[in-house]
Design an enzyme around this catalytic site. Structure first.
Site, PDB file in Angstrom:
ATOM      1  N   GLY A  91      70.692  32.292  -3.422  1.00  0.00           N
ATOM      2  CA  GLY A  91      71.110  33.456  -2.614  1.00  0.00           C
ATOM      3  C   GLY A  91      70.319  34.712  -2.914  1.00  0.00           C
ATOM      4  O   GLY A  91      70.737  35.819  -2.595  1.00  0.00           O
ATOM      5  N   SER A 139      67.719  27.252  -0.399  1.00  0.00           N
ATOM      6  CA  SER A 139      68.247  26.266   0.556  1.00  0.00           C
ATOM      7  C   SER A 139      67.125  25.565   1.326  1.00  0.00           C
ATOM      8  O   SER A 139      67.186  24.345   1.526  1.00  0.00           O
ATOM      9  CB  SER A 139      69.263  26.901   1.512  1.00  0.00           C
ATOM     10  OG  SER A 139      68.840  28.154   1.935  1.00  0.00           O
ATOM     11  N   GLU A 158      69.466  23.863   9.466  1.00  0.00           N
ATOM     12  CA  GLU A 158      70.027  25.171   9.124  1.00  0.00           C
ATOM     13  C   GLU A 158      70.748  25.793  10.337  1.00  0.00           C
ATOM     14  O   GLU A 158      71.849  26.304  10.219  1.00  0.00           O
ATOM     15  CB  GLU A 158      68.876  26.072   8.680  1.00  0.00           C
ATOM     16  CG  GLU A 158      69.284  27.358   8.073  1.00  0.00           C
ATOM     17  CD  GLU A 158      68.927  27.444   6.601  1.00  0.00           C
ATOM     18  OE1 GLU A 158      69.472  28.316   5.958  1.00  0.00           O
ATOM     19  OE2 GLU A 158      68.112  26.648   6.096  1.00  0.00           O
ATOM     20  N   ASP A 174      60.638  29.978   6.061  1.00  0.00           N
ATOM     21  CA  ASP A 174      60.895  29.421   4.731  1.00  0.00           C
ATOM     22  C   ASP A 174      60.487  27.943   4.668  1.00  0.00           C
ATOM     23  O   ASP A 174      59.814  27.507   3.739  1.00  0.00           O
ATOM     24  CB  ASP A 174      62.384  29.555   4.380  1.00  0.00           C
ATOM     25  CG  ASP A 174      62.868  30.984   4.507  1.00  0.00           C
ATOM     26  OD1 ASP A 174      62.018  31.893   4.548  1.00  0.00           O
ATOM     27  OD2 ASP A 174      64.095  31.188   4.589  1.00  0.00           O
TER      28      ASP A 174
HETATM   29  C1  GLA Z   1      65.520  34.360   5.828  1.00  0.00           C
HETATM   30  C2  GLA Z   1      65.295  33.368   6.950  1.00  0.00           C
HETATM   31  C3  GLA Z   1      63.859  33.421   7.464  1.00  0.00           C
HETATM   32  C4  GLA Z   1      63.442  34.849   7.782  1.00  0.00           C
HETATM   33  C5  GLA Z   1      63.800  35.793   6.635  1.00  0.00           C
HETATM   34  C6  GLA Z   1      63.560  37.232   6.978  1.00  0.00           C
HETATM   35  O1  GLA Z   1      64.785  33.996   4.705  1.00  0.00           O
HETATM   36  O2  GLA Z   1      65.571  32.070   6.513  1.00  0.00           O
HETATM   37  O3  GLA Z   1      63.726  32.594   8.584  1.00  0.00           O
HETATM   38  O4  GLA Z   1      63.989  35.277   8.994  1.00  0.00           O
HETATM   39  O5  GLA Z   1      65.142  35.659   6.241  1.00  0.00           O
HETATM   40  O6  GLA Z   1      62.207  37.479   7.134  1.00  0.00           O
END
Ligand code: GLA
Length: 376
Positions: free
Chosen positions: A118, A124, A156, A168
């Protein structure tokens, strides 16, 4: 980590694992909340990771123990349950792979992780990519970074219920050592960008936390869609700064600030990639600082802890620039720091942040590492 999970695997399953997978976390150097606007991001995979030891099962069960959580995940591929917690990511990826028609075999494993949870470092998405890699190994089908990133995002969005973008999963699937990736989130093309020589990437965890399912993340995404509709486009990526400036006076204040962040941030990412490619740490740092101001004032995704940490970092000698990183509302900040001053930088941030907030930060330097990989 490898020794620990091998030993734990033996304890649970009475034999050595057949395979070991490593899936790193990530830190985004610049380009926040631009991914779901079809824009640009510049993340790198970090040297904190999930390690997963596993072996094929003869039946259609998946069993996964985590050294970091109490209850194991245990389900049949023919009846994938919603079970809450970390198991949701395992089940979500399994479900998305099945929907996409990948052949699924049962497996059992043990995992552990040193990615803070987190904290905006994508623990994740790392779990999602580790699980996708595990299925590809036991099923003997090729792991395509791009396809698996999309599978992770689908898990997700449609299974866990967090409306996150693709950044990510992409960086964790496709990361390259010693490089960040400039990812165009429209077509998912990626360019390797070297980390400037003589600098270190420092990650600073504020010890405050977010959750993408109940924070303002989904709300920000909806606000961006409203703003895009005002400009008559499907994504804010298609609005230039000139057009924004021309039409901004007709917008309500909230939409104006939200879209100004996304549009200006896209520009900063492209500039940052150029600056880093030329080894220009000074310009990169300045862009990071500007990005933070935009997230603080226009996109409003920082909290006091993030702002305090960033200001502290920026005031240290040898710091080129610093900003909040990740989804926001808590978690980590990132700084680009001159190599020779990094020791004292880490010490200072540690003690001064604690003095100011009474919170216990975690501060660490990370190399850029490769994305998810089979270690054994
Ligand atoms: C999280 C989301 C990503 C992106 C970032 C902000 O990490 O998983 O897809 O939107 O926030 O840049």
């Amino acid at each position: 980590m490898k020794i620990i999970i091998t030993k734990e695997f033996k304890t649970h399953f009475g034999a050595d694992p057949q395979f070991i997978v490593r899936a790193p976390g990530r830190v985004n150097l610049i380009g926040e909340h631009t991914d779901y606007n079809d824009g640009f991001v510049l993340p790198m995979a970090i040297d904190r990771a999930i390690w997963l030891a596993l072996r094929l099962r003869k039946d259609r069960r998946v069993i996964l123990h985590s050294l970091d959580f109490a209850n194991p995940v245990d389900f049949s591929l023919d009846d994938i349950p919603h079970q809450g917690g970390w198991g949701e990511y395992v089940c979500g990826v399994t479900w998305a792979l099945g929907e996409a028609g990948y052949p699924l075999s049962g497996w059992e494993g043990v995992m552990t992780s040193d990615i803070p949870i987190g904290a905006g470092l994508s623990s994740s998405a790392a779990l999602e990519m580790a699980v996708a890699k595990a299925f590809s190994i036991v099923g003997s089908w090729p792991f395509s970074a791009l396809k698996m990133a999309r599978i992770g995002q689908q898990a997700e969005n449609d299974w866990v219920g967090a409306n996150t973008g693709i950044m990510d999963q992409m960086i964790i699937a496709a990361g390259q050592s010693d490089h960040a990736l400039l990812i165009d989130c429209r077509d998912l093309s990626a360019r390797e960008i070297p980390i400037p020589g003589g600098t270190a990437v420092v990650i600073m965890d504020t010890a405050t936390r977010h959750s993408h399912t109940d924070s303002g993340y989904n709300e920000r995404r909806a606000q961006c869609e409203t703003a895009a509709a005002y400009f008559g486009v499907s994504h804010l990526r298609d609005v230039s700064l000139d057009e924004f400036n021309r039409r901004a006076p007709g917008m309500d204040d909230l939409s104006r600030r939200r879209s100004r962040h996304v549009i200006s941030e896209n520009g900063r990412v492209v500039q940052a990639a150029e600056a880093m490619s030329c080894g220009n740490a000074v310009e990169m740092g300045q862009l990071m600082n500007n990005s933070h101001v935009s997230m603080r004032d226009d996109f409003e995704i920082t909290n006091d802890a993030l702002n305090i940490m960033v200001e502290l970092a920026q005031s240290q000698p040898g710091c080129f620039g610093a900003r909040m990183t990740g989804g926001g509302f808590g978690g980590c900040t990132v700084a680009l720091v001159r190599d020779e001053t990094v020791g004292i930088f880490v010490e200072n941030i540690h003690s001064r942040y604690q003095d100011k907030t009474s919170l216990q930060p975690k501060v660490f330097v990370s190399m850029a590492t490769s994305g998810v990989e089979q270690i054994m």
